[in-house]
Design a protein around this motif. Structure first.
Motif, PDB file in Angstrom:
ATOM      1  N   ASP A 227       0.851  -1.270   0.156  1.00 23.02           N
ATOM      2  CA  ASP A 227       0.613   0.085  -0.108  1.00 23.02           C
ATOM      3  C   ASP A 227       1.248   0.993  -0.153  1.00 23.02           C
ATOM      4  OD1 ASP A 227       0.466  -0.836   2.478  1.00 23.02           O
ATOM      5  OD2 ASP A 227      -0.954   0.099   3.810  1.00 23.02           O
TER       6      ASP A 227
ATOM      7  N   VAL B  22      -7.803  -7.641   4.834  1.00 24.54           N
ATOM      8  CA  VAL B  22      -7.769  -7.202   6.237  1.00 24.54           C
ATOM      9  C   VAL B  22      -7.396  -5.891   6.556  1.00 24.54           C
ATOM     10  CG1 VAL B  22      -5.613  -8.793   6.600  1.00 24.54           C
ATOM     11  CG2 VAL B  22      -7.227  -7.974   8.108  1.00 24.54           C
TER      12      VAL B  22
ATOM     13  N   THR C 134      -8.512  -0.756   9.850  1.00 26.78           N
ATOM     14  CA  THR C 134      -9.685  -0.265   9.679  1.00 26.78           C
ATOM     15  C   THR C 134     -10.833  -0.934   9.764  1.00 26.78           C
ATOM     16  OG1 THR C 134      -8.126   1.657   8.650  1.00 26.78           O
ATOM     17  CG2 THR C 134     -10.577   1.624   7.973  1.00 26.78           C
TER      18      THR C 134
HETATM   19  N1  CTP Z   1       0.141  -4.642   6.123  1.00 22.88           N
HETATM   20  C1  CTP Z   1      -0.412  -5.624   4.768  1.00 22.88           C
HETATM   21  N2  CTP Z   1      -1.441  -6.403   5.017  1.00 22.88           N
HETATM   22  C2  CTP Z   1      -2.361  -5.591   4.971  1.00 22.88           C
HETATM   23  C3  CTP Z   1      -2.441  -4.687   6.502  1.00 22.88           C
HETATM   24  C4  CTP Z   1      -1.042  -4.015   6.444  1.00 22.88           C
HETATM   25  O1  CTP Z   1       0.679  -6.149   4.471  1.00 22.88           O
HETATM   26  N3  CTP Z   1      -3.540  -6.210   4.769  1.00 22.88           N
HETATM   27  C5  CTP Z   1       1.420  -3.682   6.145  1.00 22.88           C
HETATM   28  C6  CTP Z   1       1.035  -2.785   5.959  1.00 22.88           C
HETATM   29  O2  CTP Z   1       1.368  -2.368   4.526  1.00 22.88           O
HETATM   30  C7  CTP Z   1       2.587  -2.583   7.268  1.00 22.88           C
HETATM   31  C8  CTP Z   1       1.904  -3.036   8.356  1.00 22.88           C
HETATM   32  O3  CTP Z   1       1.115  -4.509   8.048  1.00 22.88           O
HETATM   33  O4  CTP Z   1       3.840  -2.092   6.635  1.00 22.88           O
HETATM   34  C9  CTP Z   1       1.588  -2.206   8.926  1.00 22.88           C
HETATM   35  O5  CTP Z   1       0.458  -1.901   8.739  1.00 22.88           O
HETATM   36  P1  CTP Z   1      -0.422  -0.859   9.537  1.00 22.88           P
HETATM   37  O6  CTP Z   1      -0.482   0.717   9.152  1.00 22.88           O
HETATM   38  O7  CTP Z   1      -0.711  -0.433  10.992  1.00 22.88           O
HETATM   39  O8  CTP Z   1      -1.988  -1.664   9.263  1.00 22.88           O
HETATM   40  P2  CTP Z   1      -3.237  -1.867   8.677  1.00 22.88           P
HETATM   41  O9  CTP Z   1      -4.540  -2.336   8.742  1.00 22.88           O
HETATM   42  O10 CTP Z   1      -2.665  -1.095   6.979  1.00 22.88           O
HETATM   43  O11 CTP Z   1      -3.488  -0.256   9.497  1.00 22.88           O
HETATM   44  P3  CTP Z   1      -4.746   0.745   8.655  1.00 22.88           P
HETATM   45  O12 CTP Z   1      -6.394   0.379   8.278  1.00 22.88           O
HETATM   46  O13 CTP Z   1      -5.167   1.959  10.517  1.00 22.88           O
HETATM   47  O14 CTP Z   1      -4.172   1.714   8.040  1.00 22.88           O
END
Ligand code: CTP
Length: 454
Positions: free
Chosen positions: A99, A122, A125
């Motif tokens: 992302d 997943v 958020t």
């Molecule tokens: N990550 C991932 N796959 C997901 C969610 C997160 O590989 N489905 C990775 C992100 O790209 C990042 C790390 O996990 O390198 C930590 O991400 P974080 O921002 O804490 O998690 P998110 O789930 O993306 O949080 P939010 O929805 O709050 O943005």
């Protein structure tokens, strides 16, 4: 000579630790021999606009630890820290999820950058939204602040502004059309379809609307000034308590990160004991504006006083020995400029506001060892300085303030509605009640009718 081990670093919030985090850490570790994980602090997340993180820093660290992939865990607390970490820990590979593709290319100058495929379907958020249902907000009132609130609410995940009510149906219709939400024909209709009510109606109607909404079982956020009588504030908080509902006043300054940092530093002893607080906010208004034409509830103190009283009450407490008001009135008897002077056990304070007189809007906290100065717009605190007797010693602090700032108050509200008491201290019931009491004293001393035509 042994082969040097490959060091990998990754960063994240890791809120509500999920499968995506686990897989990311697993693959990050597999890229080398030693994995360092940087976990963000609450302040840093707030400052970069990531509001509503549920787990505490300790819980998030604990969860990263439990994954078993991290050889070392560090804290990420500021923007720009990554490069110094990379140098400090002699990192070979920086990695994050896909992302972020492109976002961290600048790091290639220091080490290899790898974007790992993000796990589908997943995210924190998503989990936050599943665990906590979206809170539906209904707005009462259609003034400028209501529009600003609506735009800011879009920046907070977990809330959705659904409808608006104004007894002047045409205004409600116009507002609803402009912001693409529903409008309600009655107050009851608004309560039926919302979880949280935001009261942004004229000052004198706050008490009635807040009471009705609470009795309907709704959580309420009420614009400043909360009520114009101390007793009314007390009664409303008692109803909220009895009904188990969240109720607080929307003085946005109280919830923004910069102001909270200022309060922390002011209380830390850095400037010794605070002995004098001078808070000033002026904003020239058109003579035809509501603020200067509402003869009963317009005027500078009711409009801006809450902002100036906030740091005073926060730092000196809710009990004062004496308050004296001095105003300059317009021909219609409204205060164009008001200075409230207080004597507290701990020191002296002045709150100065003006809608018709311009002054240097600043907040000054004078202590026994030094002073803190915040220039206008200090009510959206982003920067302040600490000065001492030795004029060459100046400490500078800064903090981000995003958008219109209402997002901080909305996210504090949401956290509380969702059962976390995080942020409850930012503006307490006693503080709001004390401010309502000061508004009452001001109005009582005003004898507005007598001033008319002065
Ligand atoms: N990550 C991932 N796959 C997901 C969610 C997160 O590989 N489905 C990775 C992100 O790209 C990042 C790390 O996990 O390198 C930590 O991400 P974080 O921002 O804490 O998690 P998110 O789930 O993306 O949080 P939010 O929805 O709050 O943005």
């Amino acid at each position: 000579m042994g082969i040097r081990m490959i060091k990998v670093i990754t960063y994240g919030t890791f809120d509500l630790f999920h499968e995506g985090h686990y897989r990311l850490l697993q693959r990050a570790k597999a890229l080398g021999d030693y994995l360092i994980v940087g976990v963000t602090t609450e302040n840093y997340d707030q400052a970069r606009g990531k509001l509503n993180v549920v787990d505490s820093l300790m819980t998030r660290i604990e969860n990263v630890k439990k994954s078993g992939f991290a050889d070392e865990i560090i804290i990420e607390e500021s923007i720009g820290q990554k490069i110094s970490d990379i140098k400090k820990y002699k990192i070979d590979i920086f990695t994050v999820g896909s992302d972020w593709i492109g976002h961290f290319d600048y790091i290639e100058e220091y080490c290899k950058v790898v974007y790992l495929e993000r796990t589908k379907d997943v995210s924190s958020t998503m989990l936050r939204n599943q665990n906590f249902k979206i809170q539906r907000i209904g707005i009462i009132g259609t003034g400028r602040i209501a529009g600003r609130f609506l735009m800011e609410a879009k920046r907070v995940s977990g809330v959705n502004v659904q409808s608006v009510y104004n007894p002047h149906i045409d205004s409600a219709k116009k507002f609803a059309q402009e912001y693409d939400i529903d409008y309600c024909l009655t107050e009851e209709a608004l309560y039926q379809n919302t979880d949280i009510v935001y009261v942004a109606s004229p000052h004198e109607t706050h008490y009635r609307y807040v009471k009705n909404a609470l009795l309907y079982g709704k959580h309420v956020l009420c614009e400043k000034p909360f009520t114009l009588k101390r007793e009314e504030a007390e009664e409303l908080f008692a109803i909220a308590k009895e009904k188990g509902r969240i109720l607080f006043e929307g003085i946005k300054t109280a919830y923004c990160p910069g102001f909270n940092k200022l309060v922390d530093i002011a209380c830390s002893g850095l400037i010794g004991n605070i002995r004098y607080i001078d808070a000033c906010f002026t904003k020239l208004e058109d003579k035809n504006s509501r603020e200067l034409t509402d003869r009963k509830y317009g005027g500078s103190f009711l409009e801006l006083g809450s902002y100036c009283l906030l740091p005073i009450i926060k730092l000196f407490g809710c009990e004062y020995d004496e308050v004296r008001f001095e105003s300059i009135y317009d021909a219609g008897g409204l205060d164009l400029f008001t200075k409230a002077s207080f004597r507290f056990k701990k020191g002296l304070a002045t709150a100065t506001c003006g809608l018709g007189v311009k002054s240097e809007g600043r907040l000054l906290l004078s202590g026994t060892k030094g002073y803190i100065i915040v220039e206008a717009p200090w009510w959206k605190t982003t920067y302040f300085e600490v000065h001492f007797e030795d004029a060459s010693r100046v400490e500078k602090y800064s903090e981000r303030f995003l958008g219109d700032g209402l997002r901080y108050e909305i996210s504090t509200l949401l956290n509380q509605v969702n059962g976390s008491s995080k942020g409850e201290f930012k503006l307490t019931r006693s503080e709001t009640t004390a401010i309502a009491g000061i508004m009452e004293k001001f109005l009582a001393g005003e004898k507005r009718d007598e001033n008319m035509g002065a």
